[in-house]
Design an enzyme around this catalytic site. Structure first.
Site, PDB file in Angstrom:
ATOM      1  N   ASN A 103       0.834  -1.202   0.000  1.00  0.00           N
ATOM      2  CA  ASN A 103       0.000   0.000   0.000  1.00  0.00           C
ATOM      3  C   ASN A 103       0.867   1.249   0.000  1.00  0.00           C
ATOM      4  O   ASN A 103       1.956   1.268   0.571  1.00  0.00           O
ATOM      5  CB  ASN A 103      -0.931   0.006   1.231  1.00  0.00           C
ATOM      6  CG  ASN A 103      -1.861  -1.191   1.235  1.00  0.00           C
ATOM      7  OD1 ASN A 103      -2.069  -1.824   0.200  1.00  0.00           O
ATOM      8  ND2 ASN A 103      -2.402  -1.524   2.386  1.00  0.00           N
ATOM      9  N   VAL A 104       0.342   2.285  -0.612  1.00  0.00           N
ATOM     10  CA  VAL A 104       1.075   3.566  -0.684  1.00  0.00           C
ATOM     11  C   VAL A 104       0.347   4.641   0.128  1.00  0.00           C
ATOM     12  O   VAL A 104       0.674   5.811   0.061  1.00  0.00           O
ATOM     13  CB  VAL A 104       1.227   4.014  -2.157  1.00  0.00           C
ATOM     14  CG1 VAL A 104       2.038   2.999  -2.951  1.00  0.00           C
ATOM     15  CG2 VAL A 104      -0.138   4.241  -2.829  1.00  0.00           C
ATOM     16  N   HIS A 130       5.889  -0.496  -2.613  1.00  0.00           N
ATOM     17  CA  HIS A 130       5.415   0.261  -3.785  1.00  0.00           C
ATOM     18  C   HIS A 130       5.471   1.760  -3.536  1.00  0.00           C
ATOM     19  O   HIS A 130       4.879   2.535  -4.293  1.00  0.00           O
ATOM     20  CB  HIS A 130       3.979  -0.172  -4.150  1.00  0.00           C
ATOM     21  CG  HIS A 130       3.917  -1.603  -4.601  1.00  0.00           C
ATOM     22  ND1 HIS A 130       2.740  -2.281  -4.793  1.00  0.00           N
ATOM     23  CD2 HIS A 130       4.883  -2.499  -4.853  1.00  0.00           C
ATOM     24  CE1 HIS A 130       2.992  -3.522  -5.177  1.00  0.00           C
ATOM     25  NE2 HIS A 130       4.290  -3.692  -5.201  1.00  0.00           N
ATOM     26  N   CYS A 138      12.289  12.978  -7.021  1.00  0.00           N
ATOM     27  CA  CYS A 138      12.738  13.585  -8.286  1.00  0.00           C
ATOM     28  C   CYS A 138      12.952  12.482  -9.311  1.00  0.00           C
ATOM     29  O   CYS A 138      13.635  11.491  -9.043  1.00  0.00           O
ATOM     30  CB  CYS A 138      14.053  14.354  -8.089  1.00  0.00           C
ATOM     31  SG  CYS A 138      14.741  14.947  -9.650  1.00  0.00           S
ATOM     32  N   CYS A 141      17.043  12.769  -9.996  1.00  0.00           N
ATOM     33  CA  CYS A 141      18.118  12.515  -9.015  1.00  0.00           C
ATOM     34  C   CYS A 141      17.621  11.769  -7.779  1.00  0.00           C
ATOM     35  O   CYS A 141      18.387  11.545  -6.838  1.00  0.00           O
ATOM     36  CB  CYS A 141      18.757  13.845  -8.607  1.00  0.00           C
ATOM     37  SG  CYS A 141      17.713  14.843  -7.525  1.00  0.00           S
ATOM     38  N   CYS A 157      12.363  19.631  -9.268  1.00  0.00           N
ATOM     39  CA  CYS A 157      13.325  19.360  -8.186  1.00  0.00           C
ATOM     40  C   CYS A 157      14.168  20.609  -7.950  1.00  0.00           C
ATOM     41  O   CYS A 157      14.726  21.180  -8.905  1.00  0.00           O
ATOM     42  CB  CYS A 157      14.215  18.189  -8.616  1.00  0.00           C
ATOM     43  SG  CYS A 157      15.630  17.907  -7.538  1.00  0.00           S
ATOM     44  N   ASN A 223      -8.405 -12.629   4.826  1.00  0.00           N
ATOM     45  CA  ASN A 223      -9.032 -12.019   3.644  1.00  0.00           C
ATOM     46  C   ASN A 223     -10.525 -12.351   3.693  1.00  0.00           C
ATOM     47  O   ASN A 223     -10.943 -13.303   4.328  1.00  0.00           O
ATOM     48  CB  ASN A 223      -8.401 -12.603   2.365  1.00  0.00           C
ATOM     49  CG  ASN A 223      -8.608 -11.697   1.164  1.00  0.00           C
ATOM     50  OD1 ASN A 223      -9.736 -11.310   0.875  1.00  0.00           O
ATOM     51  ND2 ASN A 223      -7.526 -11.348   0.477  1.00  0.00           N
ATOM     52  N   VAL A 224     -11.294 -11.506   2.996  1.00  0.00           N
ATOM     53  CA  VAL A 224     -12.749 -11.758   2.981  1.00  0.00           C
ATOM     54  C   VAL A 224     -13.108 -12.815   1.935  1.00  0.00           C
ATOM     55  O   VAL A 224     -14.255 -13.286   1.890  1.00  0.00           O
ATOM     56  CB  VAL A 224     -13.530 -10.446   2.717  1.00  0.00           C
ATOM     57  CG1 VAL A 224     -13.376  -9.488   3.897  1.00  0.00           C
ATOM     58  CG2 VAL A 224     -13.060  -9.788   1.422  1.00  0.00           C
ATOM     59  N   ALA A 241     -10.091  -7.628   8.004  1.00  0.00           N
ATOM     60  CA  ALA A 241      -8.833  -7.454   8.743  1.00  0.00           C
ATOM     61  C   ALA A 241      -9.053  -6.706  10.050  1.00  0.00           C
ATOM     62  O   ALA A 241      -8.469  -7.044  11.091  1.00  0.00           O
ATOM     63  CB  ALA A 241      -7.841  -6.694   7.864  1.00  0.00           C
TER      64      ALA A 241
HETATM   65  N1  APR Z   1     -10.288  -7.290   5.027  1.00  0.00           N
HETATM   66  C1  APR Z   1      -9.462  -8.192   4.443  1.00  0.00           C
HETATM   67  N2  APR Z   1      -9.326  -8.325   3.096  1.00  0.00           N
HETATM   68  C2  APR Z   1     -10.071  -7.502   2.328  1.00  0.00           C
HETATM   69  C3  APR Z   1     -10.956  -6.531   2.863  1.00  0.00           C
HETATM   70  C4  APR Z   1     -11.051  -6.451   4.275  1.00  0.00           C
HETATM   71  N3  APR Z   1     -11.863  -5.583   4.878  1.00  0.00           N
HETATM   72  N4  APR Z   1     -11.552  -5.874   1.813  1.00  0.00           N
HETATM   73  C5  APR Z   1     -11.040  -6.393   0.679  1.00  0.00           C
HETATM   74  N5  APR Z   1     -10.161  -7.375   0.973  1.00  0.00           N
HETATM   75  C6  APR Z   1      -9.338  -8.153   0.057  1.00  0.00           C
HETATM   76  C7  APR Z   1      -9.968  -8.526  -1.263  1.00  0.00           C
HETATM   77  O1  APR Z   1     -10.684  -9.748  -1.139  1.00  0.00           O
HETATM   78  C8  APR Z   1      -8.722  -8.684  -2.163  1.00  0.00           C
HETATM   79  O2  APR Z   1      -8.216 -10.007  -2.063  1.00  0.00           O
HETATM   80  O3  APR Z   1      -8.229  -7.334  -0.269  1.00  0.00           O
HETATM   81  C9  APR Z   1      -7.701  -7.734  -1.541  1.00  0.00           C
HETATM   82  C10 APR Z   1      -7.449  -6.484  -2.377  1.00  0.00           C
HETATM   83  O4  APR Z   1      -6.818  -6.919  -3.566  1.00  0.00           O
HETATM   84  P1  APR Z   1      -6.396  -5.826  -4.661  1.00  0.00           P
HETATM   85  O5  APR Z   1      -7.501  -4.839  -4.825  1.00  0.00           O
HETATM   86  O6  APR Z   1      -5.877  -6.599  -5.832  1.00  0.00           O
HETATM   87  O7  APR Z   1      -5.181  -5.018  -3.979  1.00  0.00           O
HETATM   88  P2  APR Z   1      -3.676  -5.510  -3.782  1.00  0.00           P
HETATM   89  O8  APR Z   1      -3.609  -6.988  -3.621  1.00  0.00           O
HETATM   90  O9  APR Z   1      -3.104  -4.677  -2.691  1.00  0.00           O
HETATM   91  O10 APR Z   1      -2.986  -5.078  -5.178  1.00  0.00           O
HETATM   92  C11 APR Z   1      -1.574  -5.260  -5.266  1.00  0.00           C
HETATM   93  O11 APR Z   1      -1.569  -4.099  -7.384  1.00  0.00           O
HETATM   94  O12 APR Z   1      -2.445  -2.364  -8.562  1.00  0.00           O
HETATM   95  C12 APR Z   1      -1.312  -2.798  -7.911  1.00  0.00           C
HETATM   96  O13 APR Z   1       0.343  -1.481  -6.904  1.00  0.00           O
HETATM   97  C13 APR Z   1      -0.998  -1.874  -6.770  1.00  0.00           C
HETATM   98  O14 APR Z   1      -0.187  -2.444  -4.571  1.00  0.00           O
HETATM   99  C14 APR Z   1      -1.177  -2.763  -5.533  1.00  0.00           C
HETATM  100  C15 APR Z   1      -0.975  -4.156  -6.091  1.00  0.00           C
END
Ligand code: APR
Length: 257
Positions: A103-104, A130, A138, A141, A157, A223-224, A241
């Site tokens: 996450n960013v 990420h 920049c 640099c 920059c 995960n859900v 979570a």
């Molecule tokens: N609790 C737990 N899991 C959850 C919740 C929650 N409340 N809500 C959603 N999810 C889960 C979804 O089921 C899914 O598996 O979070 C996950 C989100 O997946 P993505 O949207 O694909 O995000 P992510 O896995 O972080 O993507 C990875 O892809 O686009 C690039 O750079 C971007 O860092 C990102 C990378």
């Protein structure tokens, strides 16, 4: 969730000598931050090629910078949720870094600073594979600053005149090699990898839990829904979570409500 699975998950956490956590957009969903691939996720509104690539940044920097400025403004009112906080307390309690995020949004860092109070927050600060949308970098640099609001002219920059852009990894860009090496080292040493809120489809981040497993450690997924990693997990805890992590990680807590 059946009690045996829950007891096993709590035992794996309690007995872990070296634990790491890999988080994705799902851990921030309960903070109001849109995920990428869920219905209504960020990518549903835009194609990554339009915005989050070096080519798009070279072709149309203002549109790309405006999209990230929008993402920053959308994050301004978001706060760490109980999932971020439970992970921060967990690593603060262990006094050992192990938090790796895709996450960013900067919410893990805010949770670490808020949970640390007067103590050192270092153990709970994440490796941001990420990058972070709250920082600028920049293009030439690699100097870094806290992000500033976008003005009329493209930000430059102050050191070399290069383009100031968000300090995030765009699609097709390489991750910071040192950061990735550190994350890989942590994953290979870990005997427990918590995988929270990620669809586990983007590499090299998604390879980290497998490195723990290949070294004989356990993967516990929070995960859900099922993901690309569920098959490889020792345990897959279904739920949000923000509910599961405090119950799983806080020492004196019971099973989730
Ligand atoms: N609790 C737990 N899991 C959850 C919740 C929650 N409340 N809500 C959603 N999810 C889960 C979804 O089921 C899914 O598996 O979070 C996950 C989100 O997946 P993505 O949207 O694909 O995000 P992510 O896995 O972080 O993507 C990875 O892809 O686009 C690039 O750079 C971007 O860092 C990102 C990378």
């Amino acid at each position: 969730m059946e009690q045996g699975q829950w007891r096993q998950a709590r035992r794996l956490v309690r007995e872990a000598r070296h634990a790491i956590a890999l988080t994705g957009a799902g851990i921030s969903a309960e903070s109001g931050v849109p995920t990428f691939r869920d219905a209504g996720g960020l990518w549903k509104s835009y194609r990554p090629e339009e915005l989050a690539t070096p080519e798009a940044l070279a072709r149309d920097p203002r549109t790309v910078l405006e999209w990230y400025a929008w993402r920053r403004s959308a994050l301004a009112d978001c706060r760490p949720n109980e999932g971020h906080r439970a992970l921060a307390r967990f690593f603060l309690g262990r006094g050992e870094s192990g938090l790796v995020t895709q996450n960013v949004d900067g919410l893990h860092t805010r949770a670490a600073l808020e949970e640390a109070g007067k103590g050192p927050a270092e153990a709970a600060l994440p490796l941001e594979l990420h990058g972070a949308v709250g920082r600028d970098r920049c293009q030439s640099c690699a100097a870094r600053w806290p992000a500033e609001p976008l003005g009329e002219t493209l930000p430059q920059c102050s050191a070399c005149g290069g383009l100031r852009r968000p300090d995030v990894v765009l699609f097709g860009e390489a991750l910071d090699a040192d950061l990735l090496d550190r994350a890989r080292g942590l994953a290979e040493q870990a005997d427990l990898c918590l995988v929270v809120g990620t669809s586990a489809v983007v590499y090299p981040a998604a390879a980290l839990p497998l490195a723990t497993r290949e070294a004989g450690g356990h993967i516990v997924e929070v995960n859900v829904r099922r993901t690309a990693l569920t098959e490889a997990a020792t345990l897959a805890l279904r739920g949000e979570a923000g509910t599961i992590l405090p119950a799983l990680l806080d020492r004196q807590s019971g099973s989730p409500r």
